[in-house]
Design a protein around this motif. Sequence first.
Motif, PDB file in Angstrom:
ATOM      1  N   ALA A   1      15.720 -22.934 -35.572  1.00 32.21           N
ATOM      2  CA  ALA A   1      15.644 -22.656 -36.720  1.00 32.21           C
ATOM      3  C   ALA A   1      15.781 -23.771 -37.706  1.00 32.21           C
ATOM      4  CB  ALA A   1      17.227 -21.961 -37.518  1.00 32.21           C
ATOM      5  N   SER A   2      15.149 -23.809 -38.944  1.00 28.82           N
ATOM      6  CA  SER A   2      15.175 -25.116 -39.565  1.00 28.82           C
ATOM      7  C   SER A   2      15.778 -25.113 -41.243  1.00 28.82           C
ATOM      8  CB  SER A   2      13.726 -25.512 -39.771  1.00 28.82           C
ATOM      9  OG  SER A   2      13.323 -26.017 -41.073  1.00 28.82           O
TER      10      SER A   2
ATOM     11  N   GLY B   1      21.107 -18.886 -38.717  1.00 33.42           N
ATOM     12  CA  GLY B   1      21.836 -18.476 -37.536  1.00 33.42           C
ATOM     13  C   GLY B   1      20.680 -17.373 -37.079  1.00 33.42           C
ATOM     14  N   ASP B   2      20.251 -17.666 -35.853  1.00 35.70           N
ATOM     15  CA  ASP B   2      19.108 -16.906 -35.142  1.00 35.70           C
ATOM     16  C   ASP B   2      19.579 -16.582 -33.822  1.00 35.70           C
ATOM     17  OD1 ASP B   2      16.919 -15.661 -34.626  1.00 35.70           O
ATOM     18  OD2 ASP B   2      15.700 -17.643 -34.374  1.00 35.70           O
ATOM     19  N   PHE B   3      19.909 -15.454 -33.533  1.00 31.43           N
ATOM     20  CA  PHE B   3      20.212 -14.788 -32.036  1.00 31.43           C
ATOM     21  C   PHE B   3      18.834 -14.666 -31.275  1.00 31.43           C
ATOM     22  CE2 PHE B   3      24.442 -13.783 -33.874  1.00 31.43           C
ATOM     23  CZ  PHE B   3      25.169 -14.360 -33.093  1.00 31.43           C
ATOM     24  N   GLN B   4      17.827 -14.655 -32.001  1.00 29.42           N
ATOM     25  CA  GLN B   4      16.603 -14.513 -31.047  1.00 29.42           C
ATOM     26  C   GLN B   4      16.348 -15.808 -30.362  1.00 29.42           C
ATOM     27  OE1 GLN B   4      13.109 -12.584 -33.664  1.00 29.42           O
ATOM     28  NE2 GLN B   4      14.411 -14.081 -35.194  1.00 29.42           N
ATOM     29  N   THR B   5      16.638 -16.927 -30.805  1.00 28.08           N
ATOM     30  CA  THR B   5      16.578 -18.283 -30.200  1.00 28.08           C
ATOM     31  C   THR B   5      17.650 -19.057 -29.972  1.00 28.08           C
ATOM     32  OG1 THR B   5      16.019 -19.690 -32.255  1.00 28.08           O
ATOM     33  CG2 THR B   5      14.293 -18.634 -31.222  1.00 28.08           C
ATOM     34  N   TRP B   6      18.879 -18.370 -30.179  1.00 25.18           N
ATOM     35  CA  TRP B   6      20.057 -18.944 -30.171  1.00 25.18           C
ATOM     36  C   TRP B   6      20.459 -20.547 -30.589  1.00 25.18           C
ATOM     37  CZ3 TRP B   6      24.154 -15.843 -28.742  1.00 25.18           C
ATOM     38  CH2 TRP B   6      23.714 -14.726 -28.120  1.00 25.18           C
TER      39      TRP B   6
ATOM     40  N   GLY C   1      22.827 -30.514 -48.106  1.00 27.45           N
ATOM     41  CA  GLY C   1      22.031 -30.942 -49.243  1.00 27.45           C
ATOM     42  C   GLY C   1      21.428 -32.389 -49.071  1.00 27.45           C
ATOM     43  N   MET C   2      21.966 -32.935 -48.011  1.00 30.31           N
ATOM     44  CA  MET C   2      21.521 -34.366 -47.802  1.00 30.31           C
ATOM     45  C   MET C   2      21.119 -34.387 -46.227  1.00 30.31           C
ATOM     46  SD  MET C   2      23.864 -36.707 -49.879  1.00 30.31           S
ATOM     47  CE  MET C   2      25.319 -36.143 -49.444  1.00 30.31           C
ATOM     48  N   ASN C   3      21.688 -33.749 -45.374  1.00 31.04           N
ATOM     49  CA  ASN C   3      21.495 -33.809 -44.001  1.00 31.04           C
ATOM     50  C   ASN C   3      21.439 -32.452 -43.333  1.00 31.04           C
ATOM     51  OD1 ASN C   3      22.143 -36.891 -43.865  1.00 31.04           O
ATOM     52  ND2 ASN C   3      24.381 -36.205 -44.461  1.00 31.04           N
ATOM     53  N   GLU C   4      20.448 -32.601 -42.235  1.00 24.07           N
ATOM     54  CA  GLU C   4      20.216 -31.210 -41.671  1.00 24.07           C
ATOM     55  C   GLU C   4      21.023 -31.398 -40.189  1.00 24.07           C
ATOM     56  OE1 GLU C   4      16.939 -28.189 -39.724  1.00 24.07           O
ATOM     57  OE2 GLU C   4      16.427 -30.062 -40.461  1.00 24.07           O
ATOM     58  N   ILE C   5      22.016 -30.445 -39.870  1.00 23.78           N
ATOM     59  CA  ILE C   5      22.617 -30.591 -38.764  1.00 23.78           C
ATOM     60  C   ILE C   5      22.503 -29.284 -37.987  1.00 23.78           C
ATOM     61  CG2 ILE C   5      25.005 -30.476 -37.748  1.00 23.78           C
ATOM     62  CD1 ILE C   5      25.998 -31.150 -40.663  1.00 23.78           C
ATOM     63  N   PRO C   6      21.554 -29.735 -36.688  1.00 25.06           N
ATOM     64  CA  PRO C   6      21.034 -28.379 -35.611  1.00 25.06           C
ATOM     65  C   PRO C   6      22.544 -27.824 -35.178  1.00 25.06           C
ATOM     66  CG  PRO C   6      20.299 -30.424 -35.197  1.00 25.06           C
ATOM     67  CD  PRO C   6      21.232 -31.021 -36.395  1.00 25.06           C
ATOM     68  N   LEU C   7      22.601 -26.424 -34.984  1.00 26.50           N
ATOM     69  CA  LEU C   7      23.632 -25.665 -34.423  1.00 26.50           C
ATOM     70  C   LEU C   7      22.736 -24.957 -33.295  1.00 26.50           C
ATOM     71  CD1 LEU C   7      24.903 -24.077 -37.439  1.00 26.50           C
ATOM     72  CD2 LEU C   7      25.782 -26.215 -36.628  1.00 26.50           C
ATOM     73  N   GLY C   8      23.371 -25.183 -32.002  1.00 30.33           N
ATOM     74  CA  GLY C   8      22.974 -24.606 -31.033  1.00 30.33           C
ATOM     75  C   GLY C   8      21.889 -25.155 -30.024  1.00 30.33           C
TER      76      GLY C   8
END
Length: 148
Positions: free
Chosen positions: A119-120, A129-134, A141-148
């Motif tokens: 996810a992006s 949140g994507d249970f297809q790709t976990w 608003g300033m930083n993207e934080i990847p989860l999983g």
Amino acid sequence: MIRIARTTAGVLAAAGAAAIAFAAAPGASAAPQVSVCPGLPGQYTSAENCTVSSGPTGLTLAITVDGGVATVSGDNFSGPAAIALGPGAVVNMTGQNPGLSIGIAGPGGTVEVNGVDPASCTDGPGFAGDFQTWSGCLNDGMNEIPLG
């Protein structure tokens, strides 16, 4: 009995005063513009700023508020949902593998879930949140934080 009547009269008076104050407020704004597009299996739904398409085994939902744009498609036992809140908010969701997914974008934010890649969340506030790709993401608003 008299006590109930006094309490009722007091509540009605307070509600009336609040209604008058709200109506007279110079900064009172209009109600938000909301579009809801649900998609049961095999359905296509479109409204202002939202579109959903569900295959025979998909379940989709898109909700937009005040200028957000949401596009969702799903099949193969997927259940993607998109919520776009505010001007410039964009959420694009694709469900192509079994599983649920959700994307929420705030003003100016973009959330993308395609069911294959992580996810992006870019350009502004957002969450996915994507249970297809976990996978998932959070953008403050300033930083993207990847989860999983």
